[in-house]
Scaffold this active site. Sequence first.
Site, PDB file in Angstrom:
ATOM      1  N   CYS A 138     -74.331  14.233 -41.739  1.00 50.03           N
ATOM      2  CA  CYS A 138     -74.067  13.424 -42.931  1.00 50.03           C
ATOM      3  C   CYS A 138     -74.806  13.958 -44.150  1.00 50.03           C
ATOM      4  O   CYS A 138     -74.469  13.620 -45.272  1.00 50.03           O
ATOM      5  CB  CYS A 138     -74.383  11.967 -42.695  1.00 50.03           C
ATOM      6  SG  CYS A 138     -75.951  11.681 -41.939  1.00 50.03           S
ATOM      7  N   SER A 139     -75.816  14.784 -43.927  1.00 48.59           N
ATOM      8  CA  SER A 139     -76.460  15.365 -45.099  1.00 48.59           C
ATOM      9  C   SER A 139     -75.472  16.291 -45.781  1.00 48.59           C
ATOM     10  O   SER A 139     -75.736  16.834 -46.822  1.00 48.59           O
ATOM     11  CB  SER A 139     -77.725  16.126 -44.708  1.00 48.59           C
ATOM     12  OG  SER A 139     -77.380  17.256 -43.951  1.00 48.59           O
TER      13      SER A 139
END
Lengths: 200, 220
Positions: free
Chosen positions: A94-95
């Site tokens: 998700c980064s």
Amino acid sequence: MRKIQSVVVIMSFISLWQLLALSLSWGASVPADSSIYDPGKLKAIDSSTKLKAGDIAPDFSLPSLSGHPITLSQYLNKKNVVLSFVPAAWTPVCSQQWPGYNIAKDLFDKYDTQLIGISVDNIPTLHAWTKEMGDLWFPVASDFWPHGAVAKKYGILRSNGVSERALFVIDKKGVIRYVDVHDINSMPKLENLIKELKKL
Amino acid sequence: MAQVKRCLNQWVVKLFLESYESLIGANMNKAHVLMVFFIGLVLLAPELVTSQELAVNSNVLTNLKFDAPENLADKKYLGLHDGPIFKLTQIRAKFIIIEIFSMYCPICQRDAPVVNELHDLILKVPSLRDNIKVVGIGVGNTPYEVSVFKNKFNVSFPLIADDNILIQRALTNNIRTPTFLVGKLMADGKFKIVFTKVGAIKNAGEFLKEFVTASNSPRG
């Protein structure tokens, strides 16, 4: 004879040293994205949402990074909405999910859609994390307190207190049109989301 | 752990000193021995450095098959014939600069203008233009995602989708984006990696200079 023995000992010392040096260097990981915590492979989905296409999206109001609260119903009759829940700040996939959306603003605009990012982290954490992504064009809401309340409302709070990696497409009438509770370990394909926006 | 290391070190030094003593067979000079020990250390140091860098398996890289770009201009640039798949070694060039990137990677996004500049530099100089081709491999990206990146940053060189992360098979380290590999196409049709860089390019001219120097060195 004794000399030969010694030479053998020295040779083996050198190979031992090389072996040690090699194993040490193999073990060393390259620093760079060292701020990213790798949680390893997780259970793909750890919740079961009852929400499906056709249901009314539960309304919510959450504090956001900009300082203004984000309320879902503020977009009623104005814009379509995509809710992008990501599990937690500083985890690997998700980064990168939001930076991908960050260069796809034209596509969201094309289908008159407001993207809202949501995670169960608190505002200071989200601030530090999203700063690494560059300037985001979409609001980021903090579902921190009461912890994960919105994720729970949407049926996607995992047993360890983080949310699923989930996408909800909501039309201007506030009706859910698409739900993708994704395998937490992998990234939803952008085209699948855009395909759903096209249908609105 | 530290204690184990210390014990091991002591043991190794002791063993070394004993062997050395018996080898010279006479009065042992400790300073002399230490000197030899450190010379050994220095000699072995490059081993440590190179293996901490990126390790690329050229044979695997040579045999990877990627989906060919759909864009005709990209196909022409790479000198590819028709066909849905291609190997990097089919690209018509002496050197290939491969950028391993992801549409989702913010560092790659920030680096995109610099990589464009690198490609422009190469296009400007005929001797470089005729010998070097640049290609991006979008790791974990679909063709659609790669095209979003290409349009957003006006990338003029071909970007290939690598949805199945095939490129990882050629690298012993976990992929970090962006990573740059420069391969030289050898007479036997294989790749020889002459230059690697993990992380963003800060300066296009510097990168070009570094890579040209590396590929002209005896090792390259």
